[in-house]
Design a protein around this motif. Structure first.
Motif, PDB file in Angstrom:
ATOM      1  N   LYS A   1      -9.185  -6.964  -4.968  1.00  0.00           N
ATOM      2  CA  LYS A   1      -8.073  -7.369  -4.080  1.00  0.00           C
ATOM      3  C   LYS A   1      -8.001  -8.887  -4.070  1.00  0.00           C
TER       4      LYS A   1
ATOM      5  N   LEU B   1      -2.616  -3.629  -4.054  1.00  0.00           N
ATOM      6  CA  LEU B   1      -3.454  -3.799  -2.512  1.00  0.00           C
ATOM      7  C   LEU B   1      -3.671  -2.545  -1.900  1.00  0.00           C
ATOM      8  N   ASN B   2      -2.704  -1.675  -1.689  1.00  0.00           N
ATOM      9  CA  ASN B   2      -3.016  -0.473  -1.014  1.00  0.00           C
ATOM     10  C   ASN B   2      -4.019   0.368  -1.422  1.00  0.00           C
ATOM     11  N   TYR B   3      -4.034   0.364  -2.903  1.00  0.00           N
ATOM     12  CA  TYR B   3      -5.272   1.118  -3.473  1.00  0.00           C
ATOM     13  C   TYR B   3      -6.514   0.525  -3.008  1.00  0.00           C
ATOM     14  N   TYR B   4      -6.708  -0.860  -3.534  1.00  0.00           N
ATOM     15  CA  TYR B   4      -7.866  -1.437  -3.068  1.00  0.00           C
ATOM     16  C   TYR B   4      -8.222  -1.477  -1.521  1.00  0.00           C
ATOM     17  N   ASP B   5      -7.334  -1.375  -0.573  1.00  0.00           N
ATOM     18  CA  ASP B   5      -7.646  -1.190   0.834  1.00  0.00           C
ATOM     19  C   ASP B   5      -8.049  -0.079   0.979  1.00  0.00           C
ATOM     20  N   GLU B   6      -7.567   1.028   0.350  1.00  0.00           N
ATOM     21  CA  GLU B   6      -8.044   2.392   0.656  1.00  0.00           C
ATOM     22  C   GLU B   6      -9.514   2.691  -0.123  1.00  0.00           C
TER      23      GLU B   6
ATOM     24  N   ARG C   1     -11.708   1.125   2.611  1.00  0.00           N
ATOM     25  CA  ARG C   1     -11.824   1.974   3.885  1.00  0.00           C
ATOM     26  C   ARG C   1     -12.844   2.954   3.686  1.00  0.00           C
TER      27      ARG C   1
ATOM     28  N   GLU D   1       1.640  -5.450  -4.640  1.00  0.00           N
ATOM     29  CA  GLU D   1       1.482  -4.822  -3.406  1.00  0.00           C
ATOM     30  C   GLU D   1       0.965  -3.500  -3.215  1.00  0.00           C
ATOM     31  N   SER D   2       1.286  -2.734  -4.408  1.00  0.00           N
ATOM     32  CA  SER D   2       0.916  -1.545  -4.693  1.00  0.00           C
ATOM     33  C   SER D   2      -0.586  -1.459  -4.974  1.00  0.00           C
TER      34      SER D   2
ATOM     35  N   GLY E   1      -5.219   1.231  -8.768  1.00  0.00           N
ATOM     36  CA  GLY E   1      -5.013  -0.023  -8.371  1.00  0.00           C
ATOM     37  C   GLY E   1      -4.893  -0.927  -9.617  1.00  0.00           C
TER      38      GLY E   1
END
Length: 290
Positions: free
Chosen positions: A168, A148-153, A156, A145-146, A135
């Motif tokens: 994030k 954010l995808n890693y930080y959202d993972e 999770r 945006e990419s 990230g």
């Protein structure tokens, strides 16, 4: 007499069959509780199933030797089983033996399950570190945006992870969505109150929505917690300068250029605050601007 005996066997067989069915139903309900419960219930099923089969009346053979011969050969075996049937303690011992076998044989597996439960935690830590690094890599390239995808993972896997929450929030700060950044970083501080960089970012958020008092408060908190980022030191110097606290401003500005010698604005501000050293500061500023 034989009819009464056959009726008694029917009742016993029926009773044990019912308990076998009940045990099967309990197994279906309780097996998620683990191997220990599973094998105990399987032991009950085996026990009740055996006696349901044993007490089931046997059909007479169509062809065979005479009744007298069969009776003579069957007497020793029949006598033995009659003794076993009457001995309730033997039945109980058999049941306990079956259960004991399953418990002793399979109990180590229960401990094994508990030990493997620790493994995902180790794996999680490795995965989180990798996801945060990936990230950060795409964030530094401006691919928000990419990132954010890693930080959202990361979140999770661990919803309170300080790096996931902080980074994030940093993405939303970079996108100038300061309100969303404030919301995230406040939650990060609630879950990780000792994470100094979060206070610095929160101060920056408040600075850009024109709430200088809140910004100053969180900049001070970050400094108290040991953060020495040159940007934070410059902000503290600017606040002290605006408040006419020149000594504090000089102290913070000098710490800032110790961390980052390319801060031309800070050299110019120091030249203003320390006229006796102004020429030296202006020369440094000029070198940085080249």
């Amino acid at each position: 007499m034989n009819d009464m005996k056959g009726s008694d066997q029917n009742k016993k067989s029926s009773r044990y069959l019912k308990w076998t069915i009940v045990s099967c139903a309990l197994l279906a309900l309780l097996w998620p509780l683990g191997n220990f419960v599973f094998w105990i219930m399987l032991g009950f099923i085996s026990y009740f199933g055996f006696f349901a089969y044993y007490y089931q009346p046997k059909a007479k053979p169509i062809f065979g030797r005479s009744d007298a011969t069969q009776q003579q050969q069957g007497k020793p075996v029949q006598a033995l089983w009659e003794t076993i049937k009457r001995a309730k303690s033997i039945q109980f011992a058999m049941a306990m033996g079956v259960l004991g076998f399953f418990i002793v044989w399979f109990a180590p597996n229960v401990g094994g399950n508990n030990s493997t439960d620790v493994q995902p935690e180790v794996k999680k830590t490795v995965n989180i570190d990798s996801l945060v690094d990936l990230g950060n890599e795409v964030y530094n390239r401006g691919e928000y945006e990419s990132a954010l995808n890693y930080y959202d993972e990361v979140l999770r896997v661990d919803p309170t992870n300080q790096f996931g929450l902080y980074n994030k929030a940093l993405v939303f700060y970079a996108k100038k969505d300061f309100r969303k950044s404030i919301s995230l970083i406040n939650y990060c501080i609630q879950q990780n109150p000792d994470y100094g960089p979060a206070y610095y970012l929160l101060g920056d958020d408040y600075k850009f929505i024109n709430q200088p008092d809140s910004a100053s408060y969180f900049f001070d908190r970050a400094y108290e917690m040991g953060v020495r980022d040159p940007g934070l030191l410059q902000n503290l110097g600017d606040i002290s300068y605006d408040q006419k606290e020149n000594k504090k401003a000089i102290q913070f500005y000098k710490q800032a250029v110790e961390q980052d010698t390319t801060l031309a604005f800070v050299y110019e501000r120091l030249a203003e605050l320390e006229p006796s050293k102004a020429e030296n500061y202006r020369r440094r500023a000029a070198l940085v601007k080249k």
